[in-house]
Design an enzyme around this catalytic site. Structure first.
Site, PDB file in Angstrom:
ATOM      1  CB  ALA A  63     -12.787 -27.786 -21.942  1.00 37.38           C
ATOM      2  CD  GLU A 111      -8.770 -22.605 -16.363  1.00 37.00           C
ATOM      3  OE1 GLU A 111      -9.481 -22.085 -15.498  1.00 37.00           O
ATOM      4  OE2 GLU A 111      -9.210 -23.432 -17.196  1.00 37.00           O
ATOM      5  CD  GLU A 131     -11.707 -20.281 -20.098  1.00 38.00           C
ATOM      6  OE1 GLU A 131     -10.993 -21.208 -19.706  1.00 38.00           O
ATOM      7  OE2 GLU A 131     -11.284 -19.116 -20.309  1.00 38.00           O
TER       8      GLU A 131
END
Length: 259
Positions: A63, A111, A131
């Site tokens: 991200a 993912e 993460e």
């Protein structure tokens, strides 16, 4: 789709290509592009199988942390729902899918690869769910799909530590299915799915649905899902062509019509 995500179709194979240099950060525009490309690939009759590819240097490095760092709890509720929805669109493509992984596939990038049926990695690949190092956890399916793929203990090892695994370790734990030279990743992914072009599209879709839905439930329910999908194929051209060809010409000679 957008300029940063394209669906390219050639010889029955659709390639969802990420094009957000330099690292294919999974920002909002890329997420929406992935959703649109996945839905189009699923719907197109001229697409028999799908490759998800980030390019020659990187798959997707996760991200956009800078974009995320200013978001509130309330904003992230909606954002995480949209991200999961985009990735679920890839997982629900009713055709064989393969992630062609070069370089980094981290966080959301890992993912995204987990949403595919198969993963081919270059020998330069690095995969992981880092993460935890940001004080958060995977939010686009990592805690669920990773544990189903490699088992809960190994998934916890990767998620709790945030460490990266190289291609060799990823292969040894079942995170990827094949490792090739970095320059051969996309070609290897095509070789893996070319066998499905011209195949029994309805049967392939039913097989994928039976396995995926069965993993989400108990054995008794899974067997019922399988039974209904099995019976349903007797109303399709796939079954008629396949069985008629077997009776008349022997196994492996059927010429299916696709969708």
């Amino acid at each position: 789709m957008t300029d940063v995500v394209r669906l390219e179709v050639e010889a029955g194979i659709g390639t969802i290509r990420l094009a957000r240099p330099p690292m294919n950060a999974l920002d909002i525009e890329v997420q929406e592009g992935i959703r649109a490309a996945a839905q189009e690939a699923d719907a197109r009759r001229d697409v028999a199988a799908v490759i998800v590819y980030g390019g020659e240097k990187v798959f997707a490095a996760g991200a956009d942390v800078k974009q995320m760092s200013t978001m509130s709890y309330t904003e992230m509720i909606d954002r995480s729902r949209a991200l999961q929805s985009a990735f679920t669109a890839v997982a629900e493509i009713g055709k064989p899918t393969v992630a062609a992984v070069t370089g980094y596939a981290l966080g959301g990038g890992c993912e995204l690869a987990l949403c595919c049926d198969f993963r081919v990695a270059g020998d330069n690949a690095k995969l992981g769910q880092p993460e935890i190092l940001l004080g958060i956890i995977p939010g686009a399916g990592g805690t669920q799909r990773l544990s189903r793929l490699v088992g809960p203990a190994k998934a916890k090892d990767l998620i709790f530590s945030g460490r990266f695994v190289d291609a060799a370790e990823a292969l040894s734990i079942g995170l990827v299915d094949e490792v090739v030279g970095a320059d051969d990743v996309y070609a290897a992914a095509r070789r893996r799915v070319e066998r499905y072009v011209g195949g029994p599209a309805y049967a392939l879709k039913a097989a994928k649905e039976a396995v995926d839905r069965g993993l989400e439930t108990d054995l008794t329910t899974g067997l019922e899902i399988e039974r209904m999908l099995f019976a349903g194929l007797f109303a399709t051209e796939d079954r008629e062509i396949g069985m008629t060809s077997f009776v008349n010409d022997g196994p492996g000679k059927a010429q299916f019509q696709g969708r």
